[in-house]
Design an enzyme around this catalytic site. Structure first.
Site, PDB file in Angstrom:
ATOM      1  N   TYR A 178       1.801   2.213  13.739  1.00 39.65           N
ATOM      2  CA  TYR A 178       2.164   3.109  12.644  1.00 39.65           C
ATOM      3  C   TYR A 178       2.121   4.537  13.177  1.00 39.65           C
ATOM      4  O   TYR A 178       1.081   4.979  13.649  1.00 39.65           O
ATOM      5  CB  TYR A 178       1.136   3.051  11.523  1.00 39.65           C
ATOM      6  N   LYS A 216       6.015   6.914   7.202  1.00 40.31           N
ATOM      7  CA  LYS A 216       5.538   6.105   8.323  1.00 40.31           C
ATOM      8  C   LYS A 216       6.719   5.590   9.132  1.00 40.31           C
ATOM      9  O   LYS A 216       7.741   5.200   8.566  1.00 40.31           O
ATOM     10  CB  LYS A 216       4.782   4.867   7.837  1.00 40.31           C
ATOM     11  N   HIS A 275       0.814  -1.215   0.000  1.00 38.60           N
ATOM     12  CA  HIS A 275       0.000   0.000   0.000  1.00 38.60           C
ATOM     13  C   HIS A 275       0.847   1.265   0.000  1.00 38.60           C
ATOM     14  O   HIS A 275       1.961   1.268   0.520  1.00 38.60           O
ATOM     15  CB  HIS A 275      -0.879   0.060   1.256  1.00 38.60           C
ATOM     16  N   ASP A 321      -6.132  -7.043  -1.189  1.00 36.88           N
ATOM     17  CA  ASP A 321      -4.683  -7.169  -1.306  1.00 36.88           C
ATOM     18  C   ASP A 321      -4.270  -8.284  -2.270  1.00 36.88           C
ATOM     19  O   ASP A 321      -3.270  -8.167  -2.961  1.00 36.88           O
ATOM     20  CB  ASP A 321      -4.038  -7.398   0.062  1.00 36.88           C
TER      21      ASP A 321
END
Length: 175
Positions: A132, A72, A62, A168
């Site tokens: 995250y 991130k 992603h 996914d």
């Protein structure tokens, strides 16, 4: 904190060590001054946790498209994961190269993933949790993805996924 550069520019493994005494341990997971001293201008805007029940759960690959790109800092809070970033920046010398790092709760390491990289992970244990820290607000329409086994990436995953979402599993190959 120690900062270890990888072969992908801007993709940094962050190594930390807890302080311990008779009460237990204390771990600093982010410090503006230490990041700045390392030349890393990363300021979290939001924090999220991904809970994964089953070993070999795969999430990814992603990223957020421009202008909603995000950096991130990813850390494993429970269990372990094989965390992967793929450089999608066409002007990067590492374009389409990937780096995989095992993140373990007991090792206290993290991965700082630059904007312009796809991200995903495969859990190595049951009950794996990831935190995250993200430096930009989430923009729902900017979410993008590519298949975890896209031949353009050639990621050497340590195992095939046992659990993966339909989304996914069915992302297109990166063009």
């Amino acid at each position: 904190m120690r900062f270890h550069e990888t072969k992908v520019p801007g993709l940094i493994e962050v190594l930390t060590a807890p302080f311990g005494d008779i009460r237990g341990r204390f771990l600093r997971t982010w410090c503006a001054e230490e990041f700045a001293a390392a030349g890393l201008d990363f300021k979290p805007h939001q924090t999220s946790i991904s809970e994964n029940r089953v070993r070999h759960t795969l999430r990814g690959m992603h990223w957020q498209a421009a202008p909603a790109e995000e950096r991130k800092l990813v850390r494993c809070l429970r269990g372990g994961v094989f965390d992967v970033a793929v450089d999608l920046r066409t002007d990067s010398p590492a374009y389409l190269h990937w780096v995989g790092v095992e993140l373990w709760a007991g090792q206290h390491n993290a991965l700082l993933i630059p904007a312009g990289c796809a991200h995903g992970f495969l859990t190595l244990t049951d009950d794996a949790w990831l935190e995250y820290m993200i430096d930009a607000p989430y923009v729902a329409g900017a979410g993008r993805g590519a298949r975890w086994d896209d031949p353009a990436f050639g990621i050497a995953w340590p195992a095939a996924p046992a659990v993966i979402s339909d989304r996914d599993a069915n992302w297109p190959d990166h063009a």
